[in-house]
Design a protein around this motif. Structure first.
Motif, PDB file in Angstrom:
ATOM      1  N   ALA A 135      26.861 137.201 124.501  1.00 54.30           N
ATOM      2  CA  ALA A 135      26.599 138.490 123.823  1.00 54.30           C
ATOM      3  C   ALA A 135      26.653 138.317 122.310  1.00 54.30           C
ATOM      4  O   ALA A 135      25.864 138.909 121.563  1.00 54.30           O
ATOM      5  CB  ALA A 135      27.605 139.530 124.276  1.00 54.30           C
ATOM      6  N   LEU A 136      27.585 137.474 121.879  1.00 50.83           N
ATOM      7  CA  LEU A 136      27.751 137.226 120.441  1.00 50.83           C
ATOM      8  C   LEU A 136      26.468 136.608 119.861  1.00 50.83           C
ATOM      9  O   LEU A 136      25.935 137.053 118.844  1.00 50.83           O
ATOM     10  CB  LEU A 136      28.908 136.237 120.286  1.00 50.83           C
ATOM     11  N   ILE A 137      25.972 135.585 120.541  1.00 52.23           N
ATOM     12  CA  ILE A 137      24.752 134.899 120.098  1.00 52.23           C
ATOM     13  C   ILE A 137      23.573 135.871 120.120  1.00 52.23           C
ATOM     14  O   ILE A 137      22.814 135.985 119.150  1.00 52.23           O
ATOM     15  CB  ILE A 137      24.468 133.661 120.996  1.00 52.23           C
ATOM     16  N   ASN A 138      23.441 136.604 121.217  1.00 46.82           N
ATOM     17  CA  ASN A 138      22.330 137.562 121.337  1.00 46.82           C
ATOM     18  C   ASN A 138      22.368 138.585 120.202  1.00 46.82           C
ATOM     19  O   ASN A 138      21.330 138.893 119.593  1.00 46.82           O
ATOM     20  CB  ASN A 138      22.399 138.298 122.689  1.00 46.82           C
ATOM     21  N   GLY A 139      23.548 139.111 119.915  1.00 50.82           N
ATOM     22  CA  GLY A 139      23.703 140.128 118.864  1.00 50.82           C
ATOM     23  C   GLY A 139      23.354 139.573 117.502  1.00 50.82           C
ATOM     24  O   GLY A 139      22.644 140.200 116.710  1.00 50.82           O
ATOM     25  N   ASP A 194      23.273 136.136 134.132  1.00 48.21           N
ATOM     26  CA  ASP A 194      22.894 137.437 133.558  1.00 48.21           C
ATOM     27  C   ASP A 194      23.618 138.588 134.256  1.00 48.21           C
ATOM     28  O   ASP A 194      23.903 139.607 133.628  1.00 48.21           O
ATOM     29  CB  ASP A 194      21.376 137.662 133.681  1.00 48.21           C
ATOM     30  N   SER A 195      23.889 138.438 135.535  1.00 47.94           N
ATOM     31  CA  SER A 195      24.618 139.490 136.244  1.00 47.94           C
ATOM     32  C   SER A 195      26.075 139.525 135.801  1.00 47.94           C
ATOM     33  O   SER A 195      26.671 140.590 135.702  1.00 47.94           O
ATOM     34  CB  SER A 195      24.568 139.271 137.754  1.00 47.94           C
ATOM     35  N   ALA A 196      26.638 138.355 135.533  1.00 53.09           N
ATOM     36  CA  ALA A 196      28.033 138.288 135.093  1.00 53.09           C
ATOM     37  C   ALA A 196      28.228 138.960 133.739  1.00 53.09           C
ATOM     38  O   ALA A 196      29.263 139.569 133.482  1.00 53.09           O
ATOM     39  CB  ALA A 196      28.488 136.832 135.048  1.00 53.09           C
ATOM     40  N   THR A 197      27.234 138.849 132.847  1.00 54.38           N
ATOM     41  CA  THR A 197      27.348 139.479 131.514  1.00 54.38           C
ATOM     42  C   THR A 197      26.754 140.888 131.519  1.00 54.38           C
ATOM     43  O   THR A 197      26.839 141.592 130.524  1.00 54.38           O
ATOM     44  CB  THR A 197      26.566 138.664 130.459  1.00 54.38           C
ATOM     45  N   MET A 198      26.116 141.255 132.601  1.00 56.21           N
ATOM     46  CA  MET A 198      25.328 142.491 132.751  1.00 56.21           C
ATOM     47  C   MET A 198      24.077 142.510 131.866  1.00 56.21           C
ATOM     48  O   MET A 198      23.447 143.538 131.688  1.00 56.21           O
ATOM     49  CB  MET A 198      26.174 143.755 132.559  1.00 56.21           C
ATOM     50  N   MET A 199      23.731 141.326 131.310  1.00 49.32           N
ATOM     51  CA  MET A 199      22.438 141.239 130.615  1.00 49.32           C
ATOM     52  C   MET A 199      21.316 141.523 131.614  1.00 49.32           C
ATOM     53  O   MET A 199      20.279 142.083 131.246  1.00 49.32           O
ATOM     54  CB  MET A 199      22.267 139.825 130.035  1.00 49.32           C
ATOM     55  N   ASN A 200      21.558 141.148 132.864  1.00 49.63           N
ATOM     56  CA  ASN A 200      20.533 141.411 133.879  1.00 49.63           C
ATOM     57  C   ASN A 200      20.208 142.909 133.922  1.00 49.63           C
ATOM     58  O   ASN A 200      19.042 143.296 133.981  1.00 49.63           O
ATOM     59  CB  ASN A 200      21.010 140.919 135.254  1.00 49.63           C
ATOM     60  N   LYS A 201      21.240 143.749 133.856  1.00 45.53           N
ATOM     61  CA  LYS A 201      20.975 145.195 133.902  1.00 45.53           C
ATOM     62  C   LYS A 201      20.281 145.630 132.623  1.00 45.53           C
ATOM     63  O   LYS A 201      19.459 146.547 132.623  1.00 45.53           O
ATOM     64  CB  LYS A 201      22.287 145.955 134.115  1.00 45.53           C
ATOM     65  N   GLY A 202      20.627 144.973 131.512  1.00 43.16           N
ATOM     66  CA  GLY A 202      19.957 145.284 130.249  1.00 43.16           C
ATOM     67  C   GLY A 202      18.467 144.971 130.337  1.00 43.16           C
ATOM     68  O   GLY A 202      17.612 145.780 129.964  1.00 43.16           O
ATOM     69  N   LEU A 203      18.155 143.782 130.879  1.00 43.86           N
ATOM     70  CA  LEU A 203      16.742 143.402 131.040  1.00 43.86           C
ATOM     71  C   LEU A 203      16.057 144.376 131.997  1.00 43.86           C
ATOM     72  O   LEU A 203      14.912 144.777 131.788  1.00 43.86           O
ATOM     73  CB  LEU A 203      16.619 141.968 131.575  1.00 43.86           C
ATOM     74  N   GLU A 204      16.787 144.791 133.030  1.00 44.93           N
ATOM     75  CA  GLU A 204      16.207 145.722 134.006  1.00 44.93           C
ATOM     76  C   GLU A 204      15.971 147.111 133.422  1.00 44.93           C
ATOM     77  O   GLU A 204      15.040 147.809 133.819  1.00 44.93           O
ATOM     78  CB  GLU A 204      17.110 145.814 135.241  1.00 44.93           C
ATOM     79  N   LYS A 253      33.075 145.513 127.117  1.00 42.38           N
ATOM     80  CA  LYS A 253      33.174 144.304 127.951  1.00 42.38           C
ATOM     81  C   LYS A 253      31.769 143.752 128.248  1.00 42.38           C
ATOM     82  O   LYS A 253      31.554 142.545 128.245  1.00 42.38           O
ATOM     83  CB  LYS A 253      33.877 144.692 129.253  1.00 42.38           C
ATOM     84  N   PHE A 254      30.845 144.658 128.520  1.00 47.14           N
ATOM     85  CA  PHE A 254      29.486 144.226 128.852  1.00 47.14           C
ATOM     86  C   PHE A 254      28.549 144.541 127.677  1.00 47.14           C
ATOM     87  O   PHE A 254      27.648 145.379 127.775  1.00 47.14           O
ATOM     88  CB  PHE A 254      29.029 144.894 130.146  1.00 47.14           C
ATOM     89  N   ALA A 255      28.833 143.856 126.550  1.00 48.42           N
ATOM     90  CA  ALA A 255      28.121 144.144 125.301  1.00 48.42           C
ATOM     91  C   ALA A 255      26.614 143.892 125.416  1.00 48.42           C
ATOM     92  O   ALA A 255      25.820 144.508 124.699  1.00 48.42           O
ATOM     93  CB  ALA A 255      28.718 143.305 124.174  1.00 48.42           C
ATOM     94  N   CYS A 256      26.217 143.002 126.328  1.00 44.99           N
ATOM     95  CA  CYS A 256      24.788 142.694 126.482  1.00 44.99           C
ATOM     96  C   CYS A 256      23.996 143.931 126.899  1.00 44.99           C
ATOM     97  O   CYS A 256      22.833 144.102 126.526  1.00 44.99           O
ATOM     98  CB  CYS A 256      24.581 141.588 127.511  1.00 44.99           C
ATOM     99  N   LEU A 257      24.632 144.786 127.677  1.00 47.49           N
ATOM    100  CA  LEU A 257      23.949 145.998 128.138  1.00 47.49           C
ATOM    101  C   LEU A 257      23.676 146.924 126.952  1.00 47.49           C
ATOM    102  O   LEU A 257      22.603 147.524 126.833  1.00 47.49           O
ATOM    103  CB  LEU A 257      24.830 146.684 129.201  1.00 47.49           C
TER     104      LEU A 257
END
Ligand code: NAD
Ligand code: MG
Length: 411
Positions: free
Chosen positions: A357-361, A221-231, A314-318
């Motif tokens: 990110a693609l799957i999440n979107g 999650d940190s590598a995709t920055m999803m972690n920051k999104g969750l935070e 680059k960090f689309a999860c965020l």
């Protein structure tokens, strides 16, 4: 007085850090209960070291684990599965529950602890992402105390006025002049790499975090920055703010753990070595302080503190997390569920890092369409998520959809 502690998720990275502090302060803290899901050998060793009164293991491991403890002459009540975790979370002997189970699996026991009015040290951010309003209401209605362990949220908490920390006034009270929160992010292992390099990244490259040592899921999650999104979502619920009042800034050195911006131009920051034992010790002892075994920050050795605006392409999860927070709880539940499935598929080398990110979107789009189409016939989930069951239904639907998307990536 000795605080009696239940560490749920004791065999993980947060569990390790927590138990190392508890071991250093045996007069103040008693390890009353532990839980573990995998790595039961490690859980057994922890039982030998801390001699808890109760331990929770997966349902099908109760008898075997109990026999093992008995053989070692350890008296300990062994409970199993979700019911066991809930039983410990609500145990009248427990003062403090450390919620350190990873993912959606940690939600129910955290909610149970809130309903039982416990002091909760929250690492399991997914609980707030999935059930933010339900959780915050349960805390308020039952006189529970919620203290954040996530380093960023703990930093923000430390930078808030004591009246706001103790809920004697609202964060929105204009006389306290809180303008914005700034969540810092390390940027992870791909900060200086291209999107193409991310696309071909291996699991071991993705989990190699530059500053923090953490469990596998949160490292991806940190590598995709999803972690920051969750935070970001976690912070909205914890501090009762809209996502527009929270900025994310990349700070590669991970020294400033987050900031509160005040109306007079002051930015209050909490700094320290990147070591989870600091926020854990803070929350354990709050409002007092205890030692955490953490190396003092050597300011003479710090050459620079940088702050960089995140690249949302680059960090689309965020970006997805911000959009999900804007659109509502159904979306944040779906995003969390999709992400858990996608991360697992990445770890199994079924999809690439950028596929996450693609799957999440795609899952968010499908769930959104489904929810709009069903509003009149089925039920309007928006604003009507009242129980854990409502959450579980959306979580399941999103997981099924995410599995379909993983299969699509595989074909
Ligand atoms: P981890 O993978 O190291 O440990 C997870 C723990 O949860 C283990 O004890 C495991 O046995 C237990 N667990 C896993 N699946 C379970 C299930 N189905 N039922 C019951 N228990 C289960 O994870 P971690 O890095 O310690 O993270 C724990 C939580 O803390 C996560 O929500 C994470 O986002 C959060 N967090 C971690 C860090 C960190 O530095 N590790 C920092 C901030 C927040
Ligand atoms: Mg964090």
């Amino acid at each position: 007085m000795t605080q009696r502690i239940a560490v749920l998720g004791a065999t993980g990275s947060i569990g390790d850090s927590t138990l190392s502090i508890l071991a250093d302060h045996p007069k103040q803290y008693q390890v009353y209960a532990l839980s573990g899901h995998g790595r039961l050998d490690k859980l057994f060793e922890l039982c030998q070291q801390f001699k808890p009164s109760r331990v929770a293991v997966p349902e099908d491991k109760v008898d075997e684990f109990a026999a093992r403890l008995q053989q070692a002459n350890l008296t300990c009540d062994v409970v199993g599965g979700q019911a066991g975790l809930d039983d410990i979370a609500a145990d009248t002997e427990v003062d403090t529950v450390v919620a350190a189970i990873v993912g959606a699996a940690g939600l129910a026991s955290t909610l149970t602890a809130a309903k039982a009015g416990k002091r909760i040290l929250l690492a399991n951010k997914e609980a707030l992402v999935m059930a933010g309003s339900l959780m915050m209401k349960a805390v308020k209605d039952n006189g529970a105390t919620l203290l954040p362990l996530d380093s960023e949220h703990n930093a923000i908490f430390q930078c808030l006025p004591p009246e706001v920390q103790q809920h004697n006034t609202q964060i929105h009270d204009a006389s306290y002049g809180i303008n914005k929160l700034w969540l810092t992010a390390s940027g992870g292992p791909f900060l200086y790499k291209s999107l193409q390099q991310m696309q071909t990244a291996s699991v071991s490259e993705a989990v190699k975090h530059p500053n923090w040592s953490m469990g596998q899921k949160i490292s991806v999650d940190s590598a995709t920055m999803m972690n920051k999104g969750l935070e970001l979502i976690e912070a909205c619920h914890l501090f009762d703010l809209a996502e527009s009042q929270i900025n994310v800034v990349i700070h590669p050195q991970s020294i400033v753990h987050s900031m509160v911006e005040y109306c007079d131009g002051s930015f209050l920051a909490q700094m320290g070595s990147p070591d989870m034992r600091t926020p854990i010790a803070h929350a354990l002892a709050y409002p007092k302080r205890i030692t955490a075994g953490v190396k003092s920050l050597d300011l003479y050795q710090l050459s620079a503190l940088e702050f960089i605006k995140p690249d949302l392409e680059k960090f689309a999860c965020l970006k997805l997390a911000r959009e999900a927070m804007q659109s509502g709880q159904e979306a944040t539940i779906a995003l969390n569920a999709a992400n858990e499935v996608a991360v697992e598929a990445f770890i199994k080398e079924q999809v690439s890092l950028t596929d996450i990110a693609l799957i999440n979107g795609r899952v968010l789009d499908t769930m959104h369409q489904r929810s709009s189409a069903n509003q009149s016939v089925d039920r309007d989930f928006r604003g009507s998520i009242r129980t854990l069951d409502d959450i579980v239904i959306i979580d399941k639907l999103a997981r099924i959809q995410a599995q379909k998307e993983v299969a699509q990536c595989l074909s």
